[in-house]
Write a protein that holds these residues in place. Structure first.
Motif, PDB file in Angstrom:
ATOM      1  N   LYS A 309     -83.860  25.867 -37.820  1.00 21.97           N
ATOM      2  CA  LYS A 309     -85.176  26.128 -37.251  1.00 21.97           C
ATOM      3  C   LYS A 309     -85.412  27.635 -37.180  1.00 21.97           C
ATOM      4  O   LYS A 309     -86.431  28.130 -37.648  1.00 21.97           O
ATOM      5  CB  LYS A 309     -85.298  25.489 -35.874  1.00 21.97           C
ATOM      6  CG  LYS A 309     -86.653  25.695 -35.228  1.00 21.97           C
ATOM      7  CD  LYS A 309     -86.737  24.999 -33.881  1.00 21.97           C
ATOM      8  CE  LYS A 309     -88.130  25.195 -33.268  1.00 21.97           C
ATOM      9  NZ  LYS A 309     -88.246  24.537 -31.948  1.00 21.97           N
ATOM     10  N   ARG A 324     -83.607  27.652 -45.606  1.00 18.18           N
ATOM     11  CA  ARG A 324     -84.712  26.740 -45.360  1.00 18.18           C
ATOM     12  C   ARG A 324     -84.875  26.666 -43.844  1.00 18.18           C
ATOM     13  O   ARG A 324     -84.042  26.087 -43.162  1.00 18.18           O
ATOM     14  CB  ARG A 324     -84.424  25.349 -45.936  1.00 18.18           C
ATOM     15  CG  ARG A 324     -84.151  25.350 -47.444  1.00 18.18           C
ATOM     16  CD  ARG A 324     -85.432  25.645 -48.209  1.00 18.18           C
ATOM     17  NE  ARG A 324     -85.222  25.564 -49.646  1.00 18.18           N
ATOM     18  CZ  ARG A 324     -84.976  26.588 -50.435  1.00 18.18           C
ATOM     19  NH1 ARG A 324     -84.872  27.800 -49.910  1.00 18.18           N
ATOM     20  NH2 ARG A 324     -84.824  26.439 -51.725  1.00 18.18           N
ATOM     21  N   ALA A 325     -85.919  27.271 -43.330  1.00 22.48           N
ATOM     22  CA  ALA A 325     -86.075  27.370 -41.885  1.00 22.48           C
ATOM     23  C   ALA A 325     -87.540  27.516 -41.530  1.00 22.48           C
ATOM     24  O   ALA A 325     -88.396  27.753 -42.398  1.00 22.48           O
ATOM     25  CB  ALA A 325     -85.269  28.546 -41.341  1.00 22.48           C
ATOM     26  N   GLU A 326     -87.832  27.378 -40.237  1.00 22.04           N
ATOM     27  CA  GLU A 326     -89.184  27.637 -39.760  1.00 22.04           C
ATOM     28  C   GLU A 326     -89.414  29.140 -39.581  1.00 22.04           C
ATOM     29  O   GLU A 326     -90.502  29.642 -39.856  1.00 22.04           O
ATOM     30  CB  GLU A 326     -89.430  26.894 -38.444  1.00 22.04           C
ATOM     31  CG  GLU A 326     -89.536  25.388 -38.596  1.00 22.04           C
ATOM     32  CD  GLU A 326     -90.017  24.732 -37.319  1.00 22.04           C
ATOM     33  OE1 GLU A 326     -90.476  25.457 -36.412  1.00 22.04           O
ATOM     34  OE2 GLU A 326     -89.933  23.488 -37.223  1.00 22.04           O
ATOM     35  N   TYR A 342     -86.238  32.234 -49.443  1.00 21.25           N
ATOM     36  CA  TYR A 342     -86.628  31.620 -48.179  1.00 21.25           C
ATOM     37  C   TYR A 342     -87.736  30.614 -48.446  1.00 21.25           C
ATOM     38  O   TYR A 342     -88.659  30.861 -49.218  1.00 21.25           O
ATOM     39  CB  TYR A 342     -87.124  32.684 -47.198  1.00 21.25           C
ATOM     40  CG  TYR A 342     -87.892  32.111 -46.031  1.00 21.25           C
ATOM     41  CD1 TYR A 342     -87.233  31.486 -44.979  1.00 21.25           C
ATOM     42  CD2 TYR A 342     -89.277  32.179 -45.992  1.00 21.25           C
ATOM     43  CE1 TYR A 342     -87.942  30.941 -43.910  1.00 21.25           C
ATOM     44  CE2 TYR A 342     -90.001  31.648 -44.928  1.00 21.25           C
ATOM     45  CZ  TYR A 342     -89.322  31.023 -43.893  1.00 21.25           C
ATOM     46  OH  TYR A 342     -90.020  30.482 -42.855  1.00 21.25           O
ATOM     47  N   ARG A 343     -87.635  29.477 -47.764  1.00 24.01           N
ATOM     48  CA  ARG A 343     -88.653  28.433 -47.854  1.00 24.01           C
ATOM     49  C   ARG A 343     -88.946  27.942 -46.444  1.00 24.01           C
ATOM     50  O   ARG A 343     -88.037  27.509 -45.739  1.00 24.01           O
ATOM     51  CB  ARG A 343     -88.180  27.282 -48.745  1.00 24.01           C
ATOM     52  CG  ARG A 343     -89.177  26.135 -48.886  1.00 24.01           C
ATOM     53  CD  ARG A 343     -88.553  24.998 -49.674  1.00 24.01           C
ATOM     54  NE  ARG A 343     -89.445  23.860 -49.787  1.00 24.01           N
ATOM     55  CZ  ARG A 343     -90.268  23.628 -50.801  1.00 24.01           C
ATOM     56  NH1 ARG A 343     -90.288  24.488 -51.811  1.00 24.01           N
ATOM     57  NH2 ARG A 343     -91.056  22.562 -50.832  1.00 24.01           N
ATOM     58  N   GLY A 344     -90.206  28.012 -46.053  1.00 22.48           N
ATOM     59  CA  GLY A 344     -90.565  27.587 -44.718  1.00 22.48           C
ATOM     60  C   GLY A 344     -92.055  27.716 -44.477  1.00 22.48           C
ATOM     61  O   GLY A 344     -92.816  28.203 -45.326  1.00 22.48           O
ATOM     62  N   LYS A 367     -96.072  21.526 -43.659  1.00 20.76           N
ATOM     63  CA  LYS A 367     -95.418  20.248 -43.442  1.00 20.76           C
ATOM     64  C   LYS A 367     -96.286  19.081 -43.893  1.00 20.76           C
ATOM     65  O   LYS A 367     -95.768  18.036 -44.268  1.00 20.76           O
ATOM     66  CB  LYS A 367     -95.064  20.091 -41.954  1.00 20.76           C
ATOM     67  CG  LYS A 367     -93.988  21.051 -41.484  1.00 20.76           C
ATOM     68  CD  LYS A 367     -93.597  20.772 -40.053  1.00 20.76           C
ATOM     69  CE  LYS A 367     -92.468  21.692 -39.620  1.00 20.76           C
ATOM     70  NZ  LYS A 367     -92.044  21.456 -38.209  1.00 20.76           N
TER      71      LYS A 367
END
Length: 535
Positions: A309, A324-326, A342-344, A367
């Motif tokens: 997260k 991969r995080a918020e 980074y992917r978020g 999302k």
């Protein structure tokens, strides 16, 4: 009014029901039109079956002896199988292959993580013994199968001799030697400084403190683990908190609420935790984490893969970093010598003082699905096609099973309740099997392989039931196929509705799984009830 079931009515028609029970059914049928109609229908079916078994052999129909002719191409089947192939290709290229390739970016031996976890004992060190057990069970199963197939040709004395000999042979096998020192039934366990365990150490206690040395692996199940000494092998923990203040010569695998590392890990760190503290004095070869909060201030010699997260990166990474995080924060003293991505859903915060070998690759994703993208609807169509083709296969190859499952699906409330209970039981068993060391990944994997395919198959029967609600009961196989297609399409459309789609799919999967389980239970119960009569 309580009605009689089909099994009781069949026993009554065959004259195998107890006299008192038969009189009760007869008097009930005189006053109950529903049971009377059921008796007449079952009686007609029994007579038809008896006639079909006693009819003389018929000549081969002319249509079977005629030379084969050129029939029209079944375009529906070609299109359906094409959709299925496209769906499988999309699943592989869109999900499986990218996920598989990502593991090569992590410093975990540059091999498939599942092979490492299972066959090299990352989560369970008894795989060698497990192979022997599996081979033994396989030989035993083959032996039982051979005895079952040849039971009519052997005399009873010979069969008994074989069984008794096999039993004595199994009892004569040597018991496997213990491979670890096991500590259990203790509230608190301490390995004092200066003490050494020259073996693997398995501790099941509320708290454990390791101030001495462990020459093998350390496996802990409890509430709190603190390591101040040295562990020559791996550290595997299932606990609330883990604090590692001493060197570990192997890997660290932690399933806990909090993991704190303050020393060197010679190999890799795998963590499924809520909080991960990797301070500036810590060091590891590679790291793969599934956490809520990660503070990475130490030194990672090779690659990092983080699913989290919130990630705070303030240390050194000698290889690539895949996050991969918020939220991602790369602080002043951070250094990444390889490729970073980074992917978020939010933009990362990158300090200008951070040392990055290449610009950070940023992929901002939302999302919710992208309803304006044609790719989204193409994937939905492919998934619909895959479900439809699987439904065609079930109708063509297993018509009896399909009919029984459809009967159970029509009782939607009961199916949903059974599915919910079975889903809850599956989740509990999965958690327990992953938490218990000597069941390990294999137990959880086995439960997953049993329940998830049932849940997926279940959405086909729910789709066929929804099609019946929209179009009425089908009078032919073609009608059932049409209702299957319409019902699956309706479920797919409802599943795309924002905020509601997830609940729709949950209900569909649970109800479908419950319908399948109920159909299997009903069929087995009917077979068990009719077995004595057949004998």
């Amino acid at each position: 009014m309580n009605h009689f079931d089909e099994v009781t009515c069949l026993l009554y028609i065959d004259g195998q029901l107890e006299r008192s029970r038969a009189l009760e059914l007869s008097s009930h049928a005189e006053a109950c039109a529903e049971c009377r109609a059921l008796l007449r229908a079952l009686d007609r079916e029994s007579k038809f079956l008896a006639q079909s078994l006693t009819e003389a052999d018929e000549s081969v129909p002319a249509r079977l002896t005629a030379p084969p002719g050129r029939e029209a191409t079944r375009w529906a089947w070609i299109v359906s199988f094409g959709l299925a192939a496209a769906a499988l290709y999309a699943l592989w290229t869109g999900v499986i292959e990218p996920f598989y390739n990502q593991f090569d970016q992590v410093g975990l031996g540059e091999r498939n993580i599942f092979m490492v976890m299972i066959f090299e004992g990352a989560l369970w060190k008894g795989w060698g013994e497990m192979q022997n057990v599996i081979q033994g069970l396989a030989m035993a199963a083959l032996g039982v199968l051979a005895i079952y197939l040849l039971r009519r040709t052997w005399r009873r004395g010979a069969t008994l001799a074989v069984v008794v000999s096999a039993l004595f042979a199994s009892l004569a096998l040597p018991a496997p030697a213990g491979a670890a020192e096991i500590i259990h039934n203790k509230r608190n366990y301490t390995l004092s400084a200066g003490e050494t365990i020259n073996n693997d150490l398995v501790v099941m206690a509320r708290t454990a403190r390791i101030d001495g040395n462990v020459s093998g692996d350390l496996i802990f199940c409890g509430q709190s683990l603190t390591i101040n000494g040295t562990v020559s092998g791996d550290v595997i923990s299932f606990s609330e908190s883990v604090r590692i203040n001493g060197p570990v010569q192997g890997n660290v695998r932690s399933f806990s609420k909090m993991l704190s590392l303050s020393d060197t890990v010679a190999k890799n760190v795998t963590a499924f935790t809520q909080i991960l503290e990797f301070d500036s004095k810590s060091e590891a070869t590679g790291m793969m984490i599934f956490v809520a909060e990660a503070n990475l201030s130490g030194r990672i010699r090779r690659d990092l893969m983080a699913f989290s997260k919130n990630v705070l990166l303030n240390g050194f990474i000698g290889g690539s970093a895949l996050v991969r995080a918020e939220h991602l924060t790369i602080a002043d003293t951070a250094q990444i010598d390889g490729k970073a991505s980074y992917r978020g859903p939010h933009q990362p915060e990158v300090s200008p003082q951070a040392k990055l070998a290449s610009p950070l690759e940023i992929n901002i994703v939302k999302k919710r699905p992208n309803y304006y993208s044609a790719r989204f609807y193409i994937h939905q169509a492919l998934r619909w096609g895959a479900g439809f083709v699987l439904g065609l296969i079930l109708i063509g190859l297993l018509p009896g099973f399909f009919t029984n499952a459809m009967h159970s699906t029509r009782n939607f409330g009961l199916s949903l309740g059974i599915g919910a209970l079975s889903g809850l039981a599956w989740a509990i068993l999965l958690v327990i099997s992953c938490a218990l060391l000597f069941i390990g990944v294999l137990g959880g994997l086995a439960t997953t392989l049993v329940f998830l395919p049932i849940a997926y198959l279940g959405h086909i029967f729910v789709g066929a039931w929804v099609g019946e609600l929209l179009m009425g009961r089908a009078a032919s196989t073609q009608g059932a196929i049409a209702r299957l297609a319409v019902g699956l399409l309706a479920i797919r459309v409802l599943g795309m509705v924002p905020y509601v789609g997830g609940l729709v799919w949950l209900v569909v999967f649970l109800a479908g799984a419950g319908a399948i389980l109920h159909a299997i239970y009903t069929r087995n119960r009917a077979l068990a009830a009719t077995a004595p009569a057949a004998a």
